[in-house]
Design a protein around this motif. Structure first.
Motif, PDB file in Angstrom:
ATOM      1  N   LEU A  79       0.825  -1.200   0.000  1.00  0.00           N
ATOM      2  CA  LEU A  79       0.000   0.000   0.000  1.00  0.00           C
ATOM      3  C   LEU A  79       0.862   1.254   0.000  1.00  0.00           C
ATOM      4  O   LEU A  79       0.558   2.232  -0.684  1.00  0.00           O
ATOM      5  CB  LEU A  79      -0.924  -0.009   1.224  1.00  0.00           C
ATOM      6  N   ALA A  80       1.969   1.219   0.744  1.00  0.00           N
ATOM      7  CA  ALA A  80       2.858   2.379   0.810  1.00  0.00           C
ATOM      8  C   ALA A  80       3.478   2.688  -0.557  1.00  0.00           C
ATOM      9  O   ALA A  80       3.549   3.845  -0.976  1.00  0.00           O
ATOM     10  CB  ALA A  80       3.958   2.132   1.838  1.00  0.00           C
ATOM     11  N   ARG A  81       3.904   1.649  -1.271  1.00  0.00           N
ATOM     12  CA  ARG A  81       4.517   1.880  -2.573  1.00  0.00           C
ATOM     13  C   ARG A  81       3.489   2.373  -3.588  1.00  0.00           C
ATOM     14  O   ARG A  81       3.795   3.209  -4.433  1.00  0.00           O
ATOM     15  CB  ARG A  81       5.175   0.594  -3.071  1.00  0.00           C
ATOM     16  N   ARG A  82       2.267   1.868  -3.496  1.00  0.00           N
ATOM     17  CA  ARG A  82       1.199   2.361  -4.362  1.00  0.00           C
ATOM     18  C   ARG A  82       0.949   3.843  -4.121  1.00  0.00           C
ATOM     19  O   ARG A  82       0.765   4.624  -5.062  1.00  0.00           O
ATOM     20  CB  ARG A  82      -0.089   1.573  -4.131  1.00  0.00           C
ATOM     21  N   ALA A  83       0.953   4.221  -2.852  1.00  0.00           N
ATOM     22  CA  ALA A  83       0.704   5.617  -2.499  1.00  0.00           C
ATOM     23  C   ALA A  83       1.810   6.523  -3.021  1.00  0.00           C
ATOM     24  O   ALA A  83       1.552   7.622  -3.535  1.00  0.00           O
ATOM     25  CB  ALA A  83       0.584   5.753  -0.981  1.00  0.00           C
ATOM     26  N   ILE A  84       3.063   6.074  -2.910  1.00  0.00           N
ATOM     27  CA  ILE A  84       4.195   6.867  -3.402  1.00  0.00           C
ATOM     28  C   ILE A  84       4.110   7.040  -4.914  1.00  0.00           C
ATOM     29  O   ILE A  84       4.326   8.134  -5.453  1.00  0.00           O
ATOM     30  CB  ILE A  84       5.526   6.195  -3.004  1.00  0.00           C
ATOM     31  N   SER A  85       3.785   5.945  -5.630  1.00  0.00           N
ATOM     32  CA  SER A  85       3.661   6.017  -7.087  1.00  0.00           C
ATOM     33  C   SER A  85       2.533   6.961  -7.493  1.00  0.00           C
ATOM     34  O   SER A  85       2.689   7.789  -8.400  1.00  0.00           O
ATOM     35  CB  SER A  85       3.402   4.618  -7.649  1.00  0.00           C
TER      36      SER A  85
END
Length: 256
Positions: free
Chosen positions: A130-136
């Motif tokens: 979820l964190a990487r999705r948010a950063i992208s």
């Protein structure tokens, strides 16, 4: 259209054979150009040993590792010296689905640039936290808002260009070296009013090899995007901005 897929590599021995085979299988008749930046793991040797080497598979070996943008510029220059009508760029780690190549290439019949997009209906991301999705997502929003781009996936690296479009945007003369290279060419295409379409893909995180992302690459993207917008606002951008963008989104045969 006669087509070629450009794949830049640095230490991609674990995946390069699989991605070449998948491209040749999924996109009938295309050529593959691997641009290798002197990988110490033997990536170039594996390419040179491929059964289709010197037929449909080609190798451009470079002496130094000096960035994704530099590798693509070298590959684009090589392809433009040939008689290819369509030029595709994709990663070597199988994060870009080779089975979507036919859709990208078919889209070029009516468009100048086809983008394999994670952020249009039908697109998505597999195996990300979820964190990487948010950063992208935040990175894409930053680029779209700052540069006023009508593209949902402005940082996408899976793209197909018509030959004349690649020449018009001056991709070989672009200035970015990291992943910002992806943003720059989309920005140039939009400002020149080229016909752009986003084709949905599912992006899959690499399972082998090592990501090349770094804080320096992120910093370059943040600063260059601001610089480009500032140049536009102060009238110093070399790219004309008075041509409206012809833009489509969704599936490759959809018109917005």
């Amino acid at each position: 259209m006669k087509s070629i897929v450009i794949i830049p590599t640095y230490n991609e021995a674990e995946t390069i054979e699989a991605v070449i085979d998948a491209v040749l299988r999924e996109a009938s008749g295309v050529d593959v150009l691997v641009v290798d930046d002197n990988s110490p793991d033997g990536t170039a040797t594996l390419v040179a040993c491929h059964p289709q080497f010197m037929h449909r598979v080609h190798l451009l070996s470079r002496a130094d590792k000096d960035g994704l943008g530099a590798a693509y510029r070298a590959g684009f220059g090589w392809a433009l010296m040939g008689d290819f009508d369509a030029i595709v760029q994709m990663d070597a780690d199988l994060s870009h689905p080779p089975e979507r190549l036919p859709a990208l290439l078919e889209s070029l019949e009516r468009n100048d640039l086809a983008i394999g997009s994670r952020y249009v209906e039908g697109g998505g991301i597999s195996d990300w936290s979820l964190a990487r999705r948010a950063i992208s997502w935040a990175g894409n929003q930053y680029v779209r808002v700052t540069l006023r781009l009508p593209v949902h996936d402005a940082t996408a690296g899976f793209k197909a260009f018509r030959r004349d479009a690649l020449l018009r945007i001056g991709a070989v003369d672009s200035e970015s070296n990291g992943y910002c290279f992806q943003i720059e060419n989309t920005w140039r295409a939009a400002r020149l009013g080229l016909r752009i379409i986003e084709v949905p893909i599912t992006f899959t995180d690499r399972t082998r090899g090592v990501s090349k992302m770094s804080s320096e690459i992120v910093r370059e993207a943040l600063l260059r995007v601001l610089t480009w917008r500032w140049r536009e606002l102060t009238g110093r951008s070399p790219i004309p901005t008075d041509t409206p963008t012809a833009f489509q989104t969704g599936h490759h045969d959809a018109v917005a």
